[in-house]
Scaffold this motif. Structure first.
Motif, PDB file in Angstrom:
ATOM      1  N   ARG A 144       4.462  -4.931  -9.343  1.00  0.00           N
ATOM      2  CA  ARG A 144       3.046  -4.608  -9.566  1.00  0.00           C
ATOM      3  C   ARG A 144       2.228  -4.819  -8.289  1.00  0.00           C
ATOM      4  NH1 ARG A 144       4.248  -7.366 -14.305  1.00  0.00           N
ATOM      5  NH2 ARG A 144       3.268  -9.275 -13.524  1.00  0.00           N
ATOM      6  N   TYR A 145       2.571  -5.875  -7.528  1.00  0.00           N
ATOM      7  CA  TYR A 145       1.848  -6.150  -6.282  1.00  0.00           C
ATOM      8  C   TYR A 145       1.956  -4.955  -5.328  1.00  0.00           C
ATOM      9  CZ  TYR A 145       0.758  -8.280  -1.739  1.00  0.00           C
ATOM     10  OH  TYR A 145       0.226  -8.545  -0.511  1.00  0.00           O
ATOM     11  N   VAL A 146       3.167  -4.391  -5.203  1.00  0.00           N
ATOM     12  CA  VAL A 146       3.375  -3.253  -4.319  1.00  0.00           C
ATOM     13  C   VAL A 146       2.645  -2.019  -4.854  1.00  0.00           C
ATOM     14  CG1 VAL A 146       5.084  -1.702  -3.322  1.00  0.00           C
ATOM     15  CG2 VAL A 146       5.601  -4.143  -3.516  1.00  0.00           C
ATOM     16  N   ALA A 147       2.780  -1.775  -6.163  1.00  0.00           N
ATOM     17  CA  ALA A 147       2.183  -0.575  -6.756  1.00  0.00           C
ATOM     18  C   ALA A 147       0.659  -0.603  -6.688  1.00  0.00           C
ATOM     19  CB  ALA A 147       2.644  -0.431  -8.202  1.00  0.00           C
ATOM     20  N   GLU A 148       0.071  -1.790  -6.833  1.00  0.00           N
ATOM     21  CA  GLU A 148      -1.388  -1.913  -6.892  1.00  0.00           C
ATOM     22  C   GLU A 148      -2.000  -2.329  -5.564  1.00  0.00           C
ATOM     23  OE1 GLU A 148      -1.909  -4.762  -9.986  1.00  0.00           O
ATOM     24  OE2 GLU A 148      -1.037  -3.476 -11.553  1.00  0.00           O
ATOM     25  N   LEU A 149      -1.203  -2.333  -4.510  1.00  0.00           N
ATOM     26  CA  LEU A 149      -1.691  -2.858  -3.231  1.00  0.00           C
ATOM     27  C   LEU A 149      -2.953  -2.157  -2.725  1.00  0.00           C
ATOM     28  CD1 LEU A 149      -1.295  -4.864  -0.939  1.00  0.00           C
ATOM     29  CD2 LEU A 149       0.300  -3.264   0.127  1.00  0.00           C
ATOM     30  N   PRO A 150      -3.049  -0.822  -2.742  1.00  0.00           N
ATOM     31  CA  PRO A 150      -4.279  -0.199  -2.231  1.00  0.00           C
ATOM     32  C   PRO A 150      -5.534  -0.660  -2.982  1.00  0.00           C
ATOM     33  CG  PRO A 150      -2.534   1.431  -2.434  1.00  0.00           C
ATOM     34  CD  PRO A 150      -2.039   0.196  -3.103  1.00  0.00           C
ATOM     35  N   GLU A 151      -5.474  -0.694  -4.322  1.00  0.00           N
ATOM     36  CA  GLU A 151      -6.631  -1.111  -5.108  1.00  0.00           C
ATOM     37  C   GLU A 151      -6.947  -2.588  -4.908  1.00  0.00           C
ATOM     38  OE1 GLU A 151      -3.952   0.399  -6.319  1.00  0.00           O
ATOM     39  OE2 GLU A 151      -4.677   2.429  -6.771  1.00  0.00           O
ATOM     40  N   SER A 152      -5.900  -3.418  -4.922  1.00  0.00           N
ATOM     41  CA  SER A 152      -6.112  -4.863  -4.741  1.00  0.00           C
ATOM     42  C   SER A 152      -6.683  -5.169  -3.369  1.00  0.00           C
ATOM     43  CB  SER A 152      -4.784  -5.615  -4.933  1.00  0.00           C
ATOM     44  OG  SER A 152      -4.238  -5.389  -6.203  1.00  0.00           O
ATOM     45  N   LEU A 153      -6.196  -4.454  -2.356  1.00  0.00           N
ATOM     46  CA  LEU A 153      -6.676  -4.692  -0.995  1.00  0.00           C
ATOM     47  C   LEU A 153      -8.129  -4.255  -0.851  1.00  0.00           C
ATOM     48  CD1 LEU A 153      -5.831  -5.747   1.766  1.00  0.00           C
ATOM     49  CD2 LEU A 153      -5.037  -3.455   2.345  1.00  0.00           C
ATOM     50  N   ALA A 154      -8.508  -3.176  -1.523  1.00  0.00           N
ATOM     51  CA  ALA A 154      -9.904  -2.738  -1.484  1.00  0.00           C
ATOM     52  C   ALA A 154     -10.814  -3.794  -2.093  1.00  0.00           C
ATOM     53  CB  ALA A 154     -10.051  -1.396  -2.221  1.00  0.00           C
ATOM     54  N   THR A 155     -10.362  -4.396  -3.190  1.00  0.00           N
ATOM     55  CA  THR A 155     -11.144  -5.451  -3.839  1.00  0.00           C
ATOM     56  C   THR A 155     -11.297  -6.668  -2.937  1.00  0.00           C
ATOM     57  OG1 THR A 155     -10.319  -4.715  -5.992  1.00  0.00           O
ATOM     58  CG2 THR A 155     -11.280  -6.918  -5.888  1.00  0.00           C
ATOM     59  N   ALA A 156     -10.246  -6.932  -2.118  1.00  0.00           N
ATOM     60  CA  ALA A 156     -10.280  -8.081  -1.197  1.00  0.00           C
ATOM     61  C   ALA A 156     -10.964  -7.747   0.115  1.00  0.00           C
ATOM     62  CB  ALA A 156      -8.868  -8.579  -0.932  1.00  0.00           C
ATOM     63  N   GLY A 157     -11.602  -6.572   0.186  1.00  0.00           N
ATOM     64  CA  GLY A 157     -12.302  -6.184   1.414  1.00  0.00           C
ATOM     65  C   GLY A 157     -11.372  -5.890   2.570  1.00  0.00           C
ATOM     66  N   GLY A 158     -10.126  -5.501   2.262  1.00  0.00           N
ATOM     67  CA  GLY A 158      -9.161  -5.175   3.317  1.00  0.00           C
ATOM     68  C   GLY A 158      -8.499  -6.383   3.943  1.00  0.00           C
ATOM     69  N   ASP A 159      -8.740  -7.578   3.377  1.00  0.00           N
ATOM     70  CA  ASP A 159      -8.202  -8.824   3.945  1.00  0.00           C
ATOM     71  C   ASP A 159      -6.843  -9.119   3.304  1.00  0.00           C
ATOM     72  OD1 ASP A 159      -7.613 -11.385   4.803  1.00  0.00           O
ATOM     73  OD2 ASP A 159      -9.702 -12.067   4.690  1.00  0.00           O
ATOM     74  N   LEU A 160      -5.754  -8.760   3.999  1.00  0.00           N
ATOM     75  CA  LEU A 160      -4.408  -8.967   3.467  1.00  0.00           C
ATOM     76  C   LEU A 160      -4.078 -10.442   3.287  1.00  0.00           C
ATOM     77  CD1 LEU A 160      -2.229  -6.303   5.343  1.00  0.00           C
ATOM     78  CD2 LEU A 160      -2.346  -6.610   2.866  1.00  0.00           C
ATOM     79  N   ALA A 161      -4.555 -11.286   4.202  1.00  0.00           N
ATOM     80  CA  ALA A 161      -4.262 -12.715   4.114  1.00  0.00           C
ATOM     81  C   ALA A 161      -4.925 -13.326   2.877  1.00  0.00           C
ATOM     82  CB  ALA A 161      -4.730 -13.423   5.378  1.00  0.00           C
ATOM     83  N   ARG A 162      -6.190 -13.010   2.665  1.00  0.00           N
ATOM     84  CA  ARG A 162      -6.902 -13.534   1.503  1.00  0.00           C
ATOM     85  C   ARG A 162      -6.278 -13.026   0.209  1.00  0.00           C
ATOM     86  NH1 ARG A 162      -9.295 -17.921   0.748  1.00  0.00           N
ATOM     87  NH2 ARG A 162     -10.043 -17.670   2.900  1.00  0.00           N
ATOM     88  N   LEU A 163      -5.851 -11.759   0.211  1.00  0.00           N
ATOM     89  CA  LEU A 163      -5.194 -11.202  -0.964  1.00  0.00           C
ATOM     90  C   LEU A 163      -3.908 -11.960  -1.274  1.00  0.00           C
ATOM     91  CD1 LEU A 163      -4.919  -8.991  -3.140  1.00  0.00           C
ATOM     92  CD2 LEU A 163      -3.733  -7.589  -1.432  1.00  0.00           C
ATOM     93  N   ALA A 164      -3.107 -12.244  -0.250  1.00  0.00           N
ATOM     94  CA  ALA A 164      -1.852 -12.980  -0.453  1.00  0.00           C
ATOM     95  C   ALA A 164      -2.117 -14.368  -1.020  1.00  0.00           C
ATOM     96  CB  ALA A 164      -1.084 -13.076   0.864  1.00  0.00           C
ATOM     97  N   LEU A 165      -3.169 -15.025  -0.538  1.00  0.00           N
ATOM     98  CA  LEU A 165      -3.522 -16.352  -1.054  1.00  0.00           C
ATOM     99  C   LEU A 165      -3.980 -16.262  -2.506  1.00  0.00           C
ATOM    100  CD1 LEU A 165      -3.925 -19.376  -0.366  1.00  0.00           C
ATOM    101  CD2 LEU A 165      -6.288 -18.807   0.250  1.00  0.00           C
ATOM    102  N   ASN A 166      -4.835 -15.298  -2.796  1.00  0.00           N
ATOM    103  CA  ASN A 166      -5.351 -15.145  -4.157  1.00  0.00           C
ATOM    104  C   ASN A 166      -4.245 -14.804  -5.155  1.00  0.00           C
ATOM    105  OD1 ASN A 166      -7.904 -15.650  -3.169  1.00  0.00           O
ATOM    106  ND2 ASN A 166      -8.490 -13.484  -3.070  1.00  0.00           N
ATOM    107  N   LYS A 167      -3.244 -14.053  -4.706  1.00  0.00           N
ATOM    108  CA  LYS A 167      -2.157 -13.635  -5.587  1.00  0.00           C
ATOM    109  C   LYS A 167      -1.065 -14.703  -5.727  1.00  0.00           C
ATOM    110  CE  LYS A 167      -3.336  -9.307  -6.644  1.00  0.00           C
ATOM    111  NZ  LYS A 167      -3.502  -8.828  -8.044  1.00  0.00           N
ATOM    112  N   GLY A 168      -1.156 -15.772  -4.948  1.00  0.00           N
ATOM    113  CA  GLY A 168      -0.165 -16.838  -5.038  1.00  0.00           C
ATOM    114  C   GLY A 168       1.087 -16.601  -4.228  1.00  0.00           C
TER     115      GLY A 168
END
Length: 615
Positions: A249-273
């Motif tokens: 799911r992380y891979v499939a939803e990466l574009p949408e999740s990254l947009a929500t995180a403002g393009g911050d991959l590091a913050r997204l990784a932290l938020n997702k655990g």
């Protein structure tokens, strides 16, 4: 009367002689300095003692391999451009971890994953198991990288804590196999490829006969790719305590999740655990100082290469030399005929190692570690015959690395036992022949071939003439013969029938788990598991492991040490990167690899899995 001045020509040659004298003096000075450095390196590099308490820093770099590829030491001296190795043998990492877990001087483990570039899943799993054993000792494991690809992240998932640079991210993309297909280009160049194969799924020739992947090849590739991906995702989810299906799911939803995180991959990784902390290099160093202590204004640590050099210092171990032994030979790379250096399986070289094993009376069993996609059919049979001779003296066990396919399986099939990891790629029981002819290409240039022969196949080996029907029939019959031999020797080695083996042959590639279910391997496990299994079968309570390898000549040892001690000249000159950029522009080297003088089979018949990749 004043002395007459020398003429201009005499002054010129005198100046030239002075320049040459200066150059000679400078060269002598450089050689003297290098010799001093070499002597210091030889006798003093291990003089510094290990710290009483420190973290072990594991720094895998470049590609994880079974065995370092041999490179001419002079070439190494000229081309070195990085303080980090281009290849890291996985058994160096495993030995470091298995020793450090019981070493009271080692208080923690730091995984520095910044320099790891490529690794097959099978090799990652073996290192991961060693990380689990270390972690079971109760010592903390901390992983760090500026950014994680899926290979780095797989190892990081074994850690107690995963740190990520705030400017980085975790990029997991999934596994894939993509080939370059040349049929249209070959048609435009008027090059005729004459293909001979046995095995519906033997797709090695497809790049030269198609513009896309065949349905059969797609079906087989999907099977093993999905197995590897499932193994990867399940293990990461288990280690990171993530719900099943999370990685998908992380891979499939990466574009949408990254947009929500403002393009911050590091913050997204932290938020997702996926990671536990975000920290810069400086912040991480300060945290490590507080946890493991300080030495020379850095956190107290020793890198695994220095640690290993201490472990491998010659020590007197009474009685060990009289212990029975399990021999280990590594067969890594493409299988070709003749003598070959490390990184390629030469039939003559490996045969010599097997002969040395037979002459060693201390060996009670031999483990052959295979990591190969195959190669020359003739060379594979030469090696298989030597293994058969060795079995008259001692049992031979095969341990498969990331792949042991086609010719790699040919040499393994008759072993007393075959071990594989769950994600090894094996099988590919099939044969192909490949002969290009260029008569049409040359004709377009106005070049023609003509002459006379005493038979209809006198021109069989000429690439500037059409392949005659008689020659084509000879080659296809030869391919069919080798395939039938392949089926027969596998059936005999696996104590099965040709009909049963045909059901799993036809060039299909299997994972180790799939191969176990189909009777192509006997057990799943690592190299260490295979060694222990061999010792147990021989009823050995105590044993030593003897690694049998090609002995280096004095010149090779000297130049290798010199290359490891000197500074890279291209790095001084800034000329070390241009050729790498040029190589990146070149098309796939599959065909060039096959037709190179060293790789050619005497009969143009190959047992090779070009579609086998180690994701």
């Amino acid at each position: 009367m004043s002395k007459e001045k020398p003429g201009i020509i005499r002054r010129f040659f005198r100046l030239l002689g002075g320049v040459f004298s200066l150059i000679r003096w400078l060269l002598n000075a450089v050689i003297a300095i290098v010799m001093v450095v070499l002597i210091i390196n030889l006798f003093a590099q291990d003089a510094k003692p290990l710290p009483e308490k420190a973290a072990l820093t594991l720094v895998p770099s470049g590609t994880l391999v079974e065995q370092r590829t041999f490179a001419d030491p002079i070439t190494q001296l000229m081309e070195q451009s990085s303080p980090y190795d281009a290849e890291t043998p996985i058994h160096d990492l495993i030995e470091s971890l298995d020793t450090a877990k019981n070493d009271k001087r080692v208080t923690a483990l730091v995984l520095d994953l910044n320099h790891l570039q490529q690794a097959g899943l099978s090799k990652l799993q073996e290192v991961g198991q060693a990380l689990e054993r270390f972690r079971a000792s109760g010592k903390p494991v901390i992983a760090y990288a500026d950014t994680y690809d899926q290979s780095r992240y797989y190892l990081a998932s074994f850690a107690d804590e995963v740190y990520l640079n705030p400017m980085g991210g975790v990029l997991i993309t999934g596994f894939g196999y993509y080939g370059t297909y040349l049929q249209e280009a070959l048609d435009k160049l008027h090059i005729n490829f004459h293909i001979f194969r046995a095995g519906t799924y033997k797709s090695a020739v497809e790049p030269f006969t198609r513009n896309s992947m065949s349905n059969a090849a797609r079906e087989n590739a999907a099977s093993w790719l999905n197995d590897l991906w499932a193994a990867y995702t399940a293990r990461v989810e288990q280690l990171r305590d993530l719900p099943p299906g999370f990685v998908e799911r992380y891979v499939a939803e990466l574009p949408e999740s990254l947009a929500t995180a403002g393009g911050d991959l590091a913050r997204l990784a932290l938020n997702k655990g996926l990671v536990d902390h975000l920290a810069t290099r400086t912040e991480l160093t300060e945290k490590l100082k507080s946890r493991v202590g300080v030495i020379d204004n850095d956190y107290a640590h020793i890198d695994h290469k220095t640690y290993l050099s201490h472990l491998r210092l010659p020590t007197l171990q009474p009685g060990k030399q009289t212990q029975p032994a399990i021999g280990v030979i590594v067969a890594n790379g493409n299988i070709v005929d003749g003598p070959q250096p490390e990184g390629t399986i030469g039939s003559e070289t490996l045969s010599n190692l097997l002969q040395r094993a037979r002459e060693d009376s201390s060996l009670k069993a031999l483990v052959l570690r295979i990591d190969s996609p195959g190669g020359s059919a003739f060379a594979s049979e030469v090696i298989r015959n030597e293994i058969s001779e060795t079995q008259k003296i001692m049992p031979v066990y095969v341990s498969m690395g990331s792949m042991a396919a086609s010719g790699g399986y040919w040499i393994a099939a008759g072993a007393n036992q075959i071990w594989a990891t769950p994600t090894t790629l094996t099988g590919s029981i099939g044969v192909f022949g490949l002969v290009p002819t260029f008569e049409n290409s040359l004709e377009k240039l106005g070049i023609h071939s003509d002459g006379i022969g005493t038979t209809s196949i006198a021109d069989m080996n000429r690439l500037d003439r059409p392949l005659s029907p008689q020659a084509a029939q000879i080659l296809q019959l030869s391919v069919d013969n080798i395939y039938n031999r392949f089926l027969s020797l596998v059936a005999q080695g696996r104590e099965s029938t040709i009909q049963s083996i045909e059901q799993v042959a036809e060039g299909r590639v299997w994972t180790g788990q799939q191969a176990l279910e189909r009777g192509l391997v006997d057990a799943l496990g690592t190299l260490q598991d295979t060694i222990e299994g061999a010792a147990k079968a021989q009823n050995l309570e105590h044993w030593q492991v003897k690694h049998i390898s090609r002995p280096l000549t004095f010149q090779e040892q000297f130049l290798k040490q010199l290359a490891g001690s000197a500074v890279s000249l291209p790095r001084w000159l800034g000329t070390d990167a241009w050729h790498r950029k040029l190589m990146n522009l070149l098309p796939t080297g599959e065909f060039a690899e096959l037709i190179s003088a060293d790789a050619r089979d005497p009969h143009n018949l190959y047992l090779k899995c070009l579609s086998c990749v180690a994701p």
